[in-house]
Design an enzyme around this catalytic site. Structure first.
Site: not given
Ligand SMILES: Cc1ncc(COP(=O)(O)O)c(C=O)c1O
Length: 374
Positions: A220, A264, A132, A313, A164, A311, A36
């Protein structure tokens, strides 16, 4: 070809080696690489392909659009998405062979109502304590009931159940055991209703590295595949190599006298005559402004301090009396093997996590890939 002014070099060999090492942590489980947010800033399409080459049976993304983008890039393997606001186009992803997540009865109803041409494959998300997405308590019981009816009627195939973890990067935290117990209870409830999920999954990177009891049929893994520790305080045997090196060529070099102030707000002033180098990337590229005056970069085999505020850029580094010329390479962060700072070092300087350091990178930075198998 001239070298890019700023580039993120993505080492796909390191990425594949990390996945191999992480798969060995959970040898009984299938493996999902989470790609993602554009592959945590590494370029989703390219890392997805490398993840498949490394034996990742599954890919995971948050949004439906991310899933469709992977299909457009040619990915045809098992793919799960899990975050959709009302009105999302479930039909498009279902027809693209993507598995979708139902976090509530409402969401399951939306999936069932989608005008897809094939039966949807749906995974149910239970909230075991992260608060969540996912169904919790009575809502879980309702989701189980609705999913059971839909499956019995042939409207859907329930392929998995998942949740999760909130505190997996603190292996001793009591929430881990509590969430695991809640997860097992939720799975029992689903089974008692007559649905046997082929896939149960709960582990992110941290739990994959440290918590075998949470591995189930699938893990995951996101951040660790990119070679970054979920938390620098964690200890484990698995060796990981950071995949991204961010480097840039100095756009300007100048000698300044003691008393010269930088950027700045003049938050930094040279105490003695020194050489300043101008690095042509800034918060427009995702360089964290909160790291101003605290981070370092790699230069000529050593380190140089970042000085003055970052900054949009550009930012300035203090090169001291080092030999330096326009066009010289600065390594903003990398694996650390040549003395350069890592993304974790930048995270510490900015008061954030390394996930944010790599994921935010974008803007005008070019990505180049090394170690492609093809
Ligand atoms: C639903 C879900 N599963 C797995 C992961 C992977 O987590 P990580 O990057 O800590 O392995 C994420 C990332 O936040 C997630 O949102």
């Amino acid at each position: 070809m001239t070298a890019p002014q700023a580039e993120a070099v993505i080492d796909l060999d390191a990425f594949r080696a990390n996945i191999a090492a992480l798969k060995a942590c959970a040898p009984q489980s299938a493996f999902m690489t989470v790609v993602k947010a554009d592959g945590y800033g590494h370029g989703a399409a390219r890392v997805a392909r490398a993840a498949r080459d490394a034996g990742s049976e599954w890919l995971g993304v948050a949004t439906l659009d991310e899933a469709l983008a992977l299909r457009r890039a040619g990915d045809r393997g098992d793919l799960l998405c899990w975050l959709a606001a009302p009105g999302a186009d479930f039909a498009a992803v279902i027809d693209a062979g993507v598995e979708v997540t139902a976090s509530s009865t409402d969401q399951l109803a939306e999936i069932l109502a989608a005008p897809a041409t094939v039966r949807p494959k749906v995974q149910l998300k239970v909230d075991t304590g992260l608060s969540r997405n996912g169904a919790f308590g009575e809502q879980w019981t309702e989701l189980v009931a609705a999913a059971t009816v839909a499956q019995m009627g042939g409207a859907v195939e329930i392929t998995g159940v998942w949740s999760h973890l909130a505190c997996a990067d603190e292996p001793g935290h009591p929430a881990n055991g509590a969430q695991e117990a809640a997860f097992n209870a939720a799975v029992d409830e689903l089974r008692a209703a007559g649905v046997e999920p082929a896939l149960r999954h709960l582990s992110n990177s941290a739990a994959t590295l440290t918590r075998p009891s949470a591995h189930f049929e699938l893990v995951r893994v996101g951040i660790a595949a990119y070679g970054i520790r979920p938390d620098p305080r964690m200890t484990y045997e698995t060796a990981l190599t950071p995949v991204m090196t961010l480097r840039a060529r100095l756009a300007a070099v100048k000698r300044v006298p003691a008393g010269a102030s930088v950027s700045y707000g003049h938050t930094w002033t040279a105490e003695r005559e020194t050489t300043l180098g101008l690095v042509p990337i800034g918060y427009g590229e995702g360089i964290l402004r909160t790291a101003s005056n605290r981070a370092e970069v790699g230069f000529a085999g050593g380190r140089a301090r970042q000085v003055g505020v970052v900054c949009m850029d550009q930012f300035v580094v203090d090169l001291g009396d080092a030999e330096a010329a326009r066009g010289d390479l600065v390594t903003v962060f990398g694996p650390g093997a040549d003395g350069e700072p890592t993304a974790e070092d930048w995270a510490e300087a900015a008061g954030t996590i390394a996930y944010e350091v790599v994921t935010r990178l974008g803007g005008r930075i070019e990505r180049t890939y090394v170690g492609e198998s093809e």
